[in-house]
Design an enzyme around this catalytic site. Structure first.
Site, PDB file in Angstrom:
ATOM      1  N   ALA A   1     -53.252 -10.973  76.444  1.00  0.00           N
ATOM      2  CA  ALA A   1     -54.256 -12.190  75.815  1.00  0.00           C
ATOM      3  C   ALA A   1     -55.315 -11.694  75.207  1.00  0.00           C
ATOM      4  CB  ALA A   1     -54.438 -13.293  76.895  1.00  0.00           C
ATOM      5  N   PRO A   2     -55.849 -12.310  73.988  1.00  0.00           N
ATOM      6  CA  PRO A   2     -56.910 -11.974  73.154  1.00  0.00           C
ATOM      7  C   PRO A   2     -58.069 -12.381  74.090  1.00  0.00           C
ATOM      8  CG  PRO A   2     -55.731 -14.195  72.241  1.00  0.00           C
ATOM      9  CD  PRO A   2     -54.807 -13.544  73.380  1.00  0.00           C
TER      10      PRO A   2
ATOM     11  N   ILE B   1     -62.019 -11.111  76.066  1.00  0.00           N
ATOM     12  CA  ILE B   1     -62.419 -10.115  77.072  1.00  0.00           C
ATOM     13  C   ILE B   1     -61.728 -10.032  78.260  1.00  0.00           C
ATOM     14  CG2 ILE B   1     -64.411  -9.472  78.370  1.00  0.00           C
ATOM     15  CD1 ILE B   1     -66.162 -11.279  76.367  1.00  0.00           C
TER      16      ILE B   1
ATOM     17  N   GLY C   1     -60.482 -10.035  81.612  1.00  0.00           N
ATOM     18  CA  GLY C   1     -60.740 -10.664  83.108  1.00  0.00           C
ATOM     19  C   GLY C   1     -61.056  -9.399  84.456  1.00  0.00           C
ATOM     20  N   MET C   2     -62.039  -9.779  85.369  1.00  0.00           N
ATOM     21  CA  MET C   2     -61.951  -8.713  86.242  1.00  0.00           C
ATOM     22  C   MET C   2     -61.393  -9.064  87.681  1.00  0.00           C
ATOM     23  SD  MET C   2     -66.434  -8.211  86.051  1.00  0.00           S
ATOM     24  CE  MET C   2     -66.683 -10.003  85.849  1.00  0.00           C
TER      25      MET C   2
ATOM     26  N   LYS D   1     -51.170 -15.236  84.278  1.00  0.00           N
ATOM     27  CA  LYS D   1     -51.793 -14.605  84.682  1.00  0.00           C
ATOM     28  C   LYS D   1     -51.368 -13.913  86.146  1.00  0.00           C
ATOM     29  CE  LYS D   1     -55.753 -17.135  84.636  1.00  0.00           C
ATOM     30  NZ  LYS D   1     -56.853 -18.145  84.697  1.00  0.00           N
TER      31      LYS D   1
ATOM     32  N   ASP E   1     -54.585 -27.175  84.601  1.00  0.00           N
ATOM     33  CA  ASP E   1     -53.414 -27.151  85.511  1.00  0.00           C
ATOM     34  C   ASP E   1     -52.944 -25.746  85.687  1.00  0.00           C
ATOM     35  OD1 ASP E   1     -52.043 -27.916  87.774  1.00  0.00           O
ATOM     36  OD2 ASP E   1     -50.575 -29.078  86.348  1.00  0.00           O
TER      37      ASP E   1
END
Length: 575
Positions: free
Chosen positions: A316-317, A319, A321-322, A337, A372
């Site tokens: 996904a475009p 930054i 994620g951590m 995700k 959601d």
């Protein structure tokens, strides 16, 4: 009775118990609204989310008690499905019962058995084959008989609210005035108008919504009539909504599920889809609280889309994620995700904490500001639809959640959300007026979440998205907490700039301490963006503002957060 038929009956009995309890708690919504018992309404809404999992777990336990281990063979269960289908031939909730059956089967069997011979990958229902006609879920009213105002009175009074209206005559006059002003359908003579009104009221938060359409020679005009309860005074109609965009937002993916009674959900959902044609079946089932059915319908939509498209999943475009690895299919408006195997050092928690926080948001009032999520286990996707770069990255960062079966990529645990433009990316290409609007909305989003007892934690712009309706919605929940679990503090006051910098760096902070003043530098390093935000929302930098919100929550205050602009309300239009 054959063993196959016995199994089918046990599963259907489990579903009936689930749906009966689901309907019972949903039916309380009317009384909660009439009594203005908002805290009880919120509790009911939250508890209802867990009903499905509790009931299907009960059904599994019942099967384990009643049946021997050797009942777990594929040939037997294909007979079970045939008996079950016979039971559902004229069942009013057939599609929900199919999903319940799928949940039981998938809990008992390995993933390789998940195909249409064994489960309902494809539903036996369609719009052409519903348990009851769509017309069964609404009543029709004809102004030619009683006149326009009396017809509206009949519609409203037909729902039998025990709490009186403050001034229903006034409200009806405003409805008629706005109907004629907003829609060309209102210009027809009464003998050319019919109103189709859903028999069920839609309850959410502090409002009740009447949903219907006007039918004229020009076609149909969908509308929503929100009712509110002014404590100590009575009920009143807040506005008339005919705008398609606003109706879509009311049924949006960032809001809590409605409490709405229905015996034939498929007919209700298909009627709603006639009013909101851009909404999918998955979105509409979820919006009325049937989120498990929403998941089923979404998965069918995904399989259908994969069959009709040929693009590849890509990262996904935005930054990285951590906590989450996020990927997407460009032709499909969702993101996928997966929790990373290892978190960045600044994230001192684990997988179970992340899952608990996503569940917290699922069960909470999302006030139109939190997306959601659809949660799945062991999702199988075609390997050839993954770009080589993405597949390599997935193996590196989510290897513990990844496996391969022949030509499939199987993901152990997965969240799916509506795709939005990350707020930081949106701002890169926005004009100055667009930046001003969206940062104002970002501030409103923060205020509305904290009023609902949600502290978002990480308020960086990259953790928020911009919807197609230009609304700011939060989507990163790994640091979410309840407001009451946070200690909001101020830095020592000083007139000296150097002393202020020194104080900020030396103040002792305990776990759970938050300094709102740090938002000025933490949210974004861009001075222009900070100015646009804090010129309209300076109180967000004041710890006392956050502490007052905490006190409101402790006092049981449920703030008004409307899913439509204040300017649309009769209160503002007509003072």
């Amino acid at each position: 009775m054959s063993q196959a038929k016995q199994i089918a009956e046990i599963i259907l009995k489990g579903f009936r118990r689930h749906f009966g309890l689901f309907q019972a708690i949903t039916a309380k919504a009317k009384q909660r609204f009439e009594l203005a018992d908002w805290r009880a309404f919120q509790q009911d809404s939250s508890e209802r989310i867990s009903f499905y999992d509790l009931r299907f777990t009960e059904a599994i336990s019942h099967l384990a008690t009643e049946l021997p281990n050797q009942c777990l063979n594929e040939a037997l269960w294909q007979q079970v499905k045939q008996h079950y289908m016979e039971f559902l031939a004229f069942h009013p909730q057939a599609e929900l019962a199919e999903t319940f059956y799928n949940s039981v089967f998938c809990q008992l069997f390995e993933r390789k058995y998940f195909h249409n011979q064994n489960i309902f990958v494809e539903s036996t229902l369609s719009k052409q084959h519903l348990p009851a006609p769509i017309a069964s879920v609404y009543d029709s009213f004809f102004p030619a008989q009683d006149g326009l105002k009396q017809t509206i009175r009949n519609i409203v009074s037909g729902f039998g609210f025990i709490t009186p209206f403050v001034n229903l005559d006034r409200d009806i006059r405003l409805i008629v005035k706005n109907f004629m002003a907003q829609s060309s359908h209102g210009r027809h003579p009464v003998y050319q108008i019919r109103f189709d009104i859903l028999k069920s009221v839609f309850y959410r938060n502090k409002a009740a919504y009447i949903v219907g359409r006007a039918v004229t020679p020009d076609g149909q005009q969908p509308f929503i009539i929100p009712l509110l309860h002014r404590e100590g005074a009575g009920l009143y109609i807040d506005t008339l909504i005919t705008d398609a965009k606003q109706m879509t937002i009311i049924f949006g993916f960032s809001r809590a599920y409605f409490m709405v009674e229905t015996q034939v959900p498929s007919a209700l959902v298909h009627f709603l889809r006639e009013l909101l044609p851009h909404k999918t079946l998955a979105e509409l089932y979820a919006s009325i609280g049937l989120h498990k059915q929403g998941k089923t319908e979404f998965y069918r939509e995904l399989l259908s889309h994969l069959d009709k498209s040929n693009d590849q999943f890509v990262a996904a475009p935005g930054i990285r994620g951590m906590v989450m690895m996020v990927f997407t299919l460009p032709s499909f408006p969702y993101v996928f995700k997966v929790i990373r195997d290892k978190f960045a050092p600044s994230k001192p928690f684990g997988r179970d904490t992340v899952k608990a926080r996503y569940l917290l948001v699922k069960k909470h009032d999302r006030v139109g500001r939190m997306a959601d999520t659809l949660e799945y286990s062991y999702v199988a996707l075609p390997k050839n639809r993954f770009s080589a770069e993405l597949l390599e990255e997935l193996q590196q960062v989510i290897g513990e959640s990844l496996s391969f079966e022949d030509d499939l990529v199987v993901i152990k645990h997965l969240y799916i959300e509506r795709r939005m433009i990350p707020l930081n990316i949106y701002l890169e290409n926005a004009s100055t007026p667009e930046k001003s609007h969206i940062m104002d909305d970002y501030g409103q989003a923060i205020k509305q979440m904290i009023a609902a007892n949600i502290f978002p934690g990480d308020m960086l712009l990259k953790n928020f998205g911009v919807t197609r309706h230009k609304r700011v919605v939060f989507y990163d929940y790994d640091e979410v907490q309840y407001m009451l679990d946070v200690n909001f503090r101020s830095f020592p006051k000083t007139d000296n700039y150097e002393d202020a910098l020194f104080a900020e760096g030396t103040v002792c902070a305990a776990p759970g301490d938050v300094f709102p003043e740090q938002m000025a530098t933490f949210v974004t390093p861009q001075a222009e963006i900070r100015e646009l935000l804090f010129s309209k929302h300076p109180e967000l930098l004041d710890a006392s503002y956050w502490r007052q919100k905490q006190q409101n929550i402790r006092d049981g205050v449920v703030e008004d957060i409307f899913p439509y602009p204040d300017a649309m309300r009769f209160y503002h239009q007509y003072n």
